[in-house]
Design a protein around this motif. Structure first.
Motif, PDB file in Angstrom:
ATOM      1  N   VAL A 240      65.043  55.478  62.704  1.00  0.00           N
ATOM      2  CA  VAL A 240      66.314  55.254  62.003  1.00  0.00           C
ATOM      3  C   VAL A 240      66.493  53.761  61.726  1.00  0.00           C
ATOM      4  CG1 VAL A 240      68.833  55.393  62.226  1.00  0.00           C
ATOM      5  CG2 VAL A 240      67.404  57.320  62.935  1.00  0.00           C
ATOM      6  N   GLU A 241      66.135  52.935  62.708  1.00  0.00           N
ATOM      7  CA  GLU A 241      66.280  51.487  62.510  1.00  0.00           C
ATOM      8  C   GLU A 241      65.422  51.004  61.343  1.00  0.00           C
ATOM      9  OE1 GLU A 241      65.278  48.882  65.851  1.00  0.00           O
ATOM     10  OE2 GLU A 241      66.386  47.275  64.858  1.00  0.00           O
TER      11      GLU A 241
ATOM     12  N   GLN B 248      64.333  52.735  58.737  1.00  0.00           N
ATOM     13  CA  GLN B 248      64.912  53.206  57.478  1.00  0.00           C
ATOM     14  C   GLN B 248      66.158  52.399  57.115  1.00  0.00           C
ATOM     15  OE1 GLN B 248      63.836  55.518  55.266  1.00  0.00           O
ATOM     16  NE2 GLN B 248      61.967  55.549  56.501  1.00  0.00           N
ATOM     17  N   ALA B 249      66.971  52.111  58.138  1.00  0.00           N
ATOM     18  CA  ALA B 249      68.241  51.420  57.889  1.00  0.00           C
ATOM     19  C   ALA B 249      68.000  50.063  57.230  1.00  0.00           C
ATOM     20  CB  ALA B 249      69.010  51.245  59.198  1.00  0.00           C
TER      21      ALA B 249
ATOM     22  N   PRO C  73      73.905  49.750  53.428  1.00  0.00           N
ATOM     23  CA  PRO C  73      74.863  50.185  54.464  1.00  0.00           C
ATOM     24  C   PRO C  73      76.244  50.511  53.895  1.00  0.00           C
ATOM     25  CG  PRO C  73      74.479  47.812  54.602  1.00  0.00           C
ATOM     26  CD  PRO C  73      73.515  48.340  53.576  1.00  0.00           C
TER      27      PRO C  73
ATOM     28  N   ASP D 168      69.658  55.019  52.876  1.00  0.00           N
ATOM     29  CA  ASP D 168      71.086  54.678  52.789  1.00  0.00           C
ATOM     30  C   ASP D 168      71.892  55.358  53.897  1.00  0.00           C
ATOM     31  OD1 ASP D 168      70.530  53.121  50.603  1.00  0.00           O
ATOM     32  OD2 ASP D 168      71.265  54.559  49.109  1.00  0.00           O
TER      33      ASP D 168
ATOM     34  N   CYS E 179      70.740  56.241  56.858  1.00  0.00           N
ATOM     35  CA  CYS E 179      70.420  55.535  58.109  1.00  0.00           C
ATOM     36  C   CYS E 179      71.172  54.206  58.176  1.00  0.00           C
ATOM     37  CB  CYS E 179      68.915  55.289  58.222  1.00  0.00           C
ATOM     38  SG  CYS E 179      67.985  56.786  58.570  1.00  0.00           S
ATOM     39  N   ALA E 180      71.217  53.496  57.058  1.00  0.00           N
ATOM     40  CA  ALA E 180      71.910  52.199  57.044  1.00  0.00           C
ATOM     41  C   ALA E 180      73.401  52.390  57.317  1.00  0.00           C
ATOM     42  CB  ALA E 180      71.684  51.506  55.708  1.00  0.00           C
TER      43      ALA E 180
ATOM     44  N   GLN F 133      73.837  53.313  61.047  1.00  0.00           N
ATOM     45  CA  GLN F 133      73.617  52.180  61.946  1.00  0.00           C
ATOM     46  C   GLN F 133      74.761  51.166  61.846  1.00  0.00           C
ATOM     47  OE1 GLN F 133      69.522  50.656  63.088  1.00  0.00           O
ATOM     48  NE2 GLN F 133      70.237  48.989  61.778  1.00  0.00           N
TER      49      GLN F 133
ATOM     50  N   ASN G  70      67.319  47.937  69.556  1.00  0.00           N
ATOM     51  CA  ASN G  70      67.808  47.935  68.174  1.00  0.00           C
ATOM     52  C   ASN G  70      68.384  46.567  67.803  1.00  0.00           C
ATOM     53  OD1 ASN G  70      70.003  48.360  66.039  1.00  0.00           O
ATOM     54  ND2 ASN G  70      68.845  50.269  65.955  1.00  0.00           N
TER      55      ASN G  70
END
Ligand code: KG4
Ligand code: ZN
Length: 347
Positions: free
Chosen positions: A186-187, A189-190, A195, A238, A240-241, A244, A277
């Motif tokens: 996830v990190e 992709q983010a 975001p 998007d 994931c962003a 996060q 993270n």
């Protein structure tokens, strides 16, 4: 003193030997971790029975390697520390029973270590942080603020009322088919996403509490994904962003509140896999800067589950004369602020 630490409470089989000098300084002589990641990958999560069996298969070899790498025979250690809970009970039993067998056969004291205490004291192993300090534990199973007053002396200031933060990362990853463990995916992709495209909820953020809640956020992510399915690569990034950004803001605001409650001269230490993270780390640094507090994030290998933190917790207890008896039972649940956390003085 030199302590052997054994960790088997989840899906890492780990053993380490740590030395503590009279001044309380630590030296990690060895730290061996075997992740069971591949054994559980096909199931999308840790299967407790498989985990316990794998610990049985591998623990002896991991302990032998820990001794070899430290250049010691096992009878040269001063005590055996083993995680006695909380965790998956089958795995905890394997590690604790092995620890008892070693302690009995070598004639050494046993320290039954609380896994959460091991996380809580890691900042003293790595950075010699003095008591009292504030800890944020964010892993796959826990999300909590704890006031660490001393060894065995904890006050929980807030916990998650549903999912742990790492669990939320893992569930979002699963939903988006990103593989497990989910956090790192996830990190990644983010970092590629926008975001601002999705504005996900920040549950409980306006409440006056140090608790967390992540399950509503996870549901919002699922609904957003379902609404625009099938997802393009950009959609995934998007989402994931957006996710996060939401959790980073939650963590920043909560950490700020916790530091305010602590007052002047605070040190905030972070433990657990989510400490890896970068966005969460940056959010915590912001909160610390605003509060004029010190932030300590131990190296990743010591934030995730490992034997060195168990050995160190054992060393801290042994230095205070606290040891445990052979009757000590493995515990699936064992909160840090329970009455059972106090120091013992022989059996
Ligand atoms: O402390 P840990 O290794 O194991 C326990 O749960 O005890 O933490 C694992 C958790 C998993 O949920 C994993 O997805 C999460 O930490 N994690 C991350 C990252 N690396 C690991 N979460 C977010 N970002 C990361 N880079
Ligand atoms: Zn852990």
């Amino acid at each position: 003193m030199k302590i052997l630490g054994i960790e088997t409470s989840c899906d890492e089989t780990a053993a380490a030997i740590v030395e503590r000098d009279a001044a309380g300084r630590a030296n990690i002589l060895s730290n061996i971790v075997r992740s069971q990641f591949e054994e559980h990958a096909a199931y999308g999560g840790v299967v407790p029975e498989l985990a316990a069996r794998s610990h049985v298969t591998h623990l002896d070899g991991i302990i032998a390697r820990a001794a070899a790498e430290a250049g010691l025979r096992l009878d040269e250690v001063d005590a055996i520390a083993a995680t006695a809970g909380p965790g998956l009970i089958g795995g905890v039993l394997v590690g604790l029973t092995t620890g008892k067998a070693l302690a009995a056969s070598l004639g050494k004291p046993l320290i039954a270590v609380n896994h959460l205490e091991a996380h809580a004291l890691t900042a003293r192993l790595t950075d010699g942080v003095p008591f009292p300090y504030l800890m944020l534990l964010v892993s796959g199973g826990h999300s909590q603020f704890v006031l660490v007053r001393g060894v065995g002396d904890y006050e929980r200031w807030g916990s998650t009322i549903d999912d742990a933060l790492g669990e939320a990362f893992d569930k979002v990853a699963k939903l988006l088919d990103l593989g497990s463990p989910g956090g790192p995916h996830v990190e990644k992709q983010a970092l590629l996403g926008d975001p601002k495209r999705f504005r996900f909820p920040r549950p409980l953020l306006k409440e006056k509490t140090l608790d967390f809640s992540f399950s509503g956020l996870k549901t919002a992510v699922r609904l957003a994904a379902e609404e625009i399915a099938p997802l393009s690569d950009k959609d995934v990034a998007d989402i994931c962003a957006g996710f996060q950004a939401a959790v980073a803001e939650i963590v920043r605001v909560r950490a700020g509140q916790a530091l305010e409650r602590f007052g002047d001269g605070a040190t905030l230490v972070v433990a657990g896999g989510v400490a890896a993270n970068k966005a969460i780390g940056a959010a915590l640094q912001q909160a610390a800067d605003v509060a004029g507090a010190r932030l300590v994030i131990p190296p990743m290998a010591l934030c995730t589950d490992n034997g060195a933190m168990v050995a160190w917790a054992g060393a801290e207890r042994l230095a205070l004369g606290s040891v445990d008896g052979m009757a000590f039972a493995a515990r699936p649940r064992w909160p840090l602020d329970s009455a059972d956390m106090g120091l013992t003085h022989g059996h």
